[in-house]
Design a protein around this motif. Structure first.
Motif, PDB file in Angstrom:
ATOM      1  N   ARG A   7      -0.684   2.357   0.856  1.00  0.00           N
ATOM      2  CA  ARG A   7       0.474   2.833   0.088  1.00  0.00           C
ATOM      3  C   ARG A   7       1.778   2.444   0.773  1.00  0.00           C
ATOM      4  O   ARG A   7       2.727   1.988   0.141  1.00  0.00           O
ATOM      5  CB  ARG A   7       0.396   4.330  -0.116  1.00  0.00           C
ATOM      6  CG  ARG A   7      -0.626   4.738  -1.136  1.00  0.00           C
ATOM      7  CD  ARG A   7      -0.619   6.234  -1.349  1.00  0.00           C
ATOM      8  NE  ARG A   7      -1.595   6.587  -2.386  1.00  0.00           N
ATOM      9  CZ  ARG A   7      -2.258   7.712  -2.435  1.00  0.00           C
ATOM     10  NH1 ARG A   7      -2.064   8.651  -1.512  1.00  0.00           N
ATOM     11  NH2 ARG A   7      -3.125   7.950  -3.410  1.00  0.00           N
ATOM     12  N   ALA A   8       1.842   2.626   2.086  1.00  0.00           N
ATOM     13  CA  ALA A   8       3.045   2.273   2.829  1.00  0.00           C
ATOM     14  C   ALA A   8       3.294   0.765   2.788  1.00  0.00           C
ATOM     15  O   ALA A   8       4.449   0.316   2.616  1.00  0.00           O
ATOM     16  CB  ALA A   8       2.939   2.747   4.268  1.00  0.00           C
ATOM     17  N   ALA A   9       2.246  -0.017   2.911  1.00  0.00           N
ATOM     18  CA  ALA A   9       2.385  -1.470   2.882  1.00  0.00           C
ATOM     19  C   ALA A   9       2.866  -1.936   1.509  1.00  0.00           C
ATOM     20  O   ALA A   9       3.735  -2.814   1.404  1.00  0.00           O
ATOM     21  CB  ALA A   9       1.054  -2.143   3.233  1.00  0.00           C
ATOM     22  N   LEU A  10       2.329  -1.346   0.446  1.00  0.00           N
ATOM     23  CA  LEU A  10       2.762  -1.724  -0.896  1.00  0.00           C
ATOM     24  C   LEU A  10       4.182  -1.265  -1.175  1.00  0.00           C
ATOM     25  O   LEU A  10       4.949  -1.986  -1.821  1.00  0.00           O
ATOM     26  CB  LEU A  10       1.799  -1.128  -1.942  1.00  0.00           C
ATOM     27  CG  LEU A  10       0.376  -1.707  -1.935  1.00  0.00           C
ATOM     28  CD1 LEU A  10      -0.516  -0.953  -2.916  1.00  0.00           C
ATOM     29  CD2 LEU A  10       0.397  -3.192  -2.246  1.00  0.00           C
ATOM     30  N   ALA A  11       4.559  -0.092  -0.684  1.00  0.00           N
ATOM     31  CA  ALA A  11       5.922   0.399  -0.870  1.00  0.00           C
ATOM     32  C   ALA A  11       6.937  -0.498  -0.145  1.00  0.00           C
ATOM     33  O   ALA A  11       8.051  -0.685  -0.619  1.00  0.00           O
ATOM     34  CB  ALA A  11       6.032   1.840  -0.386  1.00  0.00           C
ATOM     35  N   ALA A  12       6.538  -1.046   0.996  1.00  0.00           N
ATOM     36  CA  ALA A  12       7.440  -1.910   1.760  1.00  0.00           C
ATOM     37  C   ALA A  12       7.671  -3.245   1.074  1.00  0.00           C
ATOM     38  O   ALA A  12       8.675  -3.911   1.345  1.00  0.00           O
ATOM     39  CB  ALA A  12       6.869  -2.122   3.162  1.00  0.00           C
ATOM     40  N   VAL A  36     -10.810   7.009   5.474  1.00  0.00           N
ATOM     41  CA  VAL A  36     -10.386   6.665   4.112  1.00  0.00           C
ATOM     42  C   VAL A  36      -8.949   7.116   3.885  1.00  0.00           C
ATOM     43  O   VAL A  36      -8.125   6.366   3.347  1.00  0.00           O
ATOM     44  CB  VAL A  36     -11.344   7.272   3.067  1.00  0.00           C
ATOM     45  CG1 VAL A  36     -10.781   7.128   1.665  1.00  0.00           C
ATOM     46  CG2 VAL A  36     -12.714   6.615   3.164  1.00  0.00           C
ATOM     47  N   THR A  37      -8.627   8.327   4.306  1.00  0.00           N
ATOM     48  CA  THR A  37      -7.262   8.835   4.147  1.00  0.00           C
ATOM     49  C   THR A  37      -6.261   7.947   4.879  1.00  0.00           C
ATOM     50  O   THR A  37      -5.219   7.585   4.322  1.00  0.00           O
ATOM     51  CB  THR A  37      -7.169  10.283   4.662  1.00  0.00           C
ATOM     52  OG1 THR A  37      -8.045  11.097   3.895  1.00  0.00           O
ATOM     53  CG2 THR A  37      -5.756  10.816   4.557  1.00  0.00           C
ATOM     54  N   ALA A  38      -6.559   7.581   6.102  1.00  0.00           N
ATOM     55  CA  ALA A  38      -5.660   6.725   6.878  1.00  0.00           C
ATOM     56  C   ALA A  38      -5.501   5.356   6.223  1.00  0.00           C
ATOM     57  O   ALA A  38      -4.394   4.805   6.178  1.00  0.00           O
ATOM     58  CB  ALA A  38      -6.172   6.572   8.303  1.00  0.00           C
ATOM     59  N   THR A  39      -6.579   4.811   5.696  1.00  0.00           N
ATOM     60  CA  THR A  39      -6.516   3.503   5.049  1.00  0.00           C
ATOM     61  C   THR A  39      -5.679   3.559   3.779  1.00  0.00           C
ATOM     62  O   THR A  39      -4.840   2.684   3.537  1.00  0.00           O
ATOM     63  CB  THR A  39      -7.935   2.997   4.734  1.00  0.00           C
ATOM     64  OG1 THR A  39      -8.671   2.907   5.960  1.00  0.00           O
ATOM     65  CG2 THR A  39      -7.895   1.637   4.061  1.00  0.00           C
ATOM     66  N   VAL A  40      -5.888   4.578   2.973  1.00  0.00           N
ATOM     67  CA  VAL A  40      -5.108   4.728   1.736  1.00  0.00           C
ATOM     68  C   VAL A  40      -3.630   4.926   2.064  1.00  0.00           C
ATOM     69  O   VAL A  40      -2.750   4.317   1.431  1.00  0.00           O
ATOM     70  CB  VAL A  40      -5.664   5.878   0.877  1.00  0.00           C
ATOM     71  CG1 VAL A  40      -4.733   6.209  -0.279  1.00  0.00           C
ATOM     72  CG2 VAL A  40      -7.054   5.528   0.361  1.00  0.00           C
ATOM     73  N   ASP A  41      -3.331   5.745   3.054  1.00  0.00           N
ATOM     74  CA  ASP A  41      -1.940   5.955   3.463  1.00  0.00           C
ATOM     75  C   ASP A  41      -1.309   4.649   3.931  1.00  0.00           C
ATOM     76  O   ASP A  41      -0.163   4.336   3.589  1.00  0.00           O
ATOM     77  CB  ASP A  41      -1.855   7.002   4.581  1.00  0.00           C
ATOM     78  CG  ASP A  41      -2.181   8.399   4.097  1.00  0.00           C
ATOM     79  OD1 ASP A  41      -2.226   8.637   2.868  1.00  0.00           O
ATOM     80  OD2 ASP A  41      -2.416   9.267   4.969  1.00  0.00           O
TER      81      ASP A  41
END
Length: 52
Positions: free
Chosen positions: A45-50, A37-42
């Motif tokens: 977040r990175a994909a949305l920030a990009a 779950v942590t890896a997926t959320v991270d």
């Protein structure tokens, strides 16, 4: 939809996941749920920030 009635048991009965045979054969262990779950959320977040 014709298969829905045939497969409806999947929603009524608990599904047991046993990876013992896989673990024994490949000497791998499943990723703990909290880590996944942590890896997926991270990742999300990175994909949305990009996108910004």
């Amino acid at each position: 939809m014709s298969e829905y009635a045939e497969l409806f048991y999947q929603y009524e009965e608990a599904q047991v996941m046993d990876s013992a045979a896989f673990e024994a054969r490949f000497t791998l262990r499943p990723t703990p749920l909290a880590d996944a779950v942590t890896a997926t959320v991270d990742w999300l977040r990175a994909a949305l920030a990009a996108q910004v």
